[in-house]
Write an enzyme that holds these catalytic residues in place. Sequence first.
Site, PDB file in Angstrom:
ATOM      1  N   GLY A   1      47.720  56.407  22.615  1.00  0.00           N
ATOM      2  CA  GLY A   1      47.596  55.551  24.037  1.00  0.00           C
ATOM      3  C   GLY A   1      49.127  55.586  24.368  1.00  0.00           C
ATOM      4  O   GLY A   1      49.895  56.179  23.904  1.00  0.00           O
TER       5      GLY A   1
ATOM      6  N   LEU B   1      51.098  53.099  24.582  1.00  0.00           N
ATOM      7  CA  LEU B   1      52.298  52.503  23.679  1.00  0.00           C
ATOM      8  C   LEU B   1      52.273  53.189  22.426  1.00  0.00           C
ATOM      9  O   LEU B   1      53.377  53.865  22.013  1.00  0.00           O
ATOM     10  CB  LEU B   1      51.877  51.259  23.415  1.00  0.00           C
ATOM     11  CG  LEU B   1      52.651  50.220  22.421  1.00  0.00           C
ATOM     12  CD1 LEU B   1      54.087  50.075  23.282  1.00  0.00           C
ATOM     13  CD2 LEU B   1      51.898  48.853  22.595  1.00  0.00           C
TER      14      LEU B   1
ATOM     15  N   TYR C   1      39.441  41.999  30.139  1.00  0.00           N
ATOM     16  CA  TYR C   1      40.646  42.463  29.259  1.00  0.00           C
ATOM     17  C   TYR C   1      41.292  41.042  29.071  1.00  0.00           C
ATOM     18  O   TYR C   1      41.918  41.046  27.797  1.00  0.00           O
ATOM     19  CB  TYR C   1      41.654  43.178  30.205  1.00  0.00           C
ATOM     20  CG  TYR C   1      42.628  43.659  29.534  1.00  0.00           C
ATOM     21  CD1 TYR C   1      44.071  43.093  30.004  1.00  0.00           C
ATOM     22  CD2 TYR C   1      42.994  44.515  28.738  1.00  0.00           C
ATOM     23  CE1 TYR C   1      45.368  43.306  29.575  1.00  0.00           C
ATOM     24  CE2 TYR C   1      44.214  44.909  28.161  1.00  0.00           C
ATOM     25  CZ  TYR C   1      45.395  44.318  28.524  1.00  0.00           C
ATOM     26  OH  TYR C   1      46.374  44.521  28.021  1.00  0.00           O
TER      27      TYR C   1
END
Length: 317
Positions: free
Chosen positions: A9, A11, A140
């Site tokens: 991803g 990060l 989220y």
Amino acid sequence: RILVTGATGQLGSELVPVLRDKYGRNNVVAAGHSRKPDDVFIDSGPYEIIETTDSEAITALVKKYSIDIIYHLAALLSARAEENPQLAWDVNMNGLQTVLEVARHHHCALFFPSSIGAFGPSTPPDNTPQVTIQRPNTLYGITKVAGELLCEYYVKKYDMDIRGVRFPGLISYKTPPGGGTTDYAVEIFYAAVKNEPYRCFLKEGTRLDMMYMPDAIRAVVELMESDGRMLTHRNAYNITAMSFTPEQLYATIKKELPHFSMTYEVDPLRQAIADSWPRKMNDSAARAEWGWQPAYDIGSMTKDMIEQLRKEGSHVT
Ligand code: VAH
């Protein structure tokens, strides 16, 4: 040894190479839910395909590699989570709970990334305190505040070493944007270096906390290496580096690329998410307890993003 979930991803793809440089290539196991894209952390090193909800698979990995620290980054970001809330709950919450249980049984420390998304419309938007109202209205955000509380519970109940930060929008050039609300601040650079006009999906005046990826990676490493006895917040320190609006970023880019042009084409879904988030967090607890200090501001970040994307010219999609 270290396990990084969600390793491909935004990060993870930058954290894995930094951890491998620091701790040794074979001491950092990268795990993703699908085959590793060739251009992600091209250096070699262990890569495993797993679902973070698969307890047996995680347990097998932890045993196979004698893992003692897990950086659990696997999650759906805000906009994608709103489009698929049931999947996002499964990945973000059941995945976290699964990893926490494996970490508990195998005595692993854990890093959990939270976000400005863990705050909501009733959170004080300016100088947002470390401890304050957290009533996010996005799926989220619900998984992030629940994740923070679940991590804190495991620290208290089982005396585990779990640490985390609330990331602002992260700006990086190594992976294309992936389903985030702050991703306009990444996409804009890809358009600018190709001298294409950019249509910004957030409206003028939408102020959000942001951080350049090199600062974000350093924050993770410094927090995980800090003296745990100094840490009073488990889980998730506010950390930020800058707070800007789309027009401020546009003006900063234009200083470097005068021909660049931007218009607005607001995406109601992501505008609603952005409007529910704070404008500027107070990160004094992180600065006081483990020495957090950003290195990049909007000017230096913009210069470096343009320089790096120009270098990677061939990679710019
Ligand atoms: C998102 N970039 O937009 C992520 C992050 C602070 C925002 O959580 O969903």
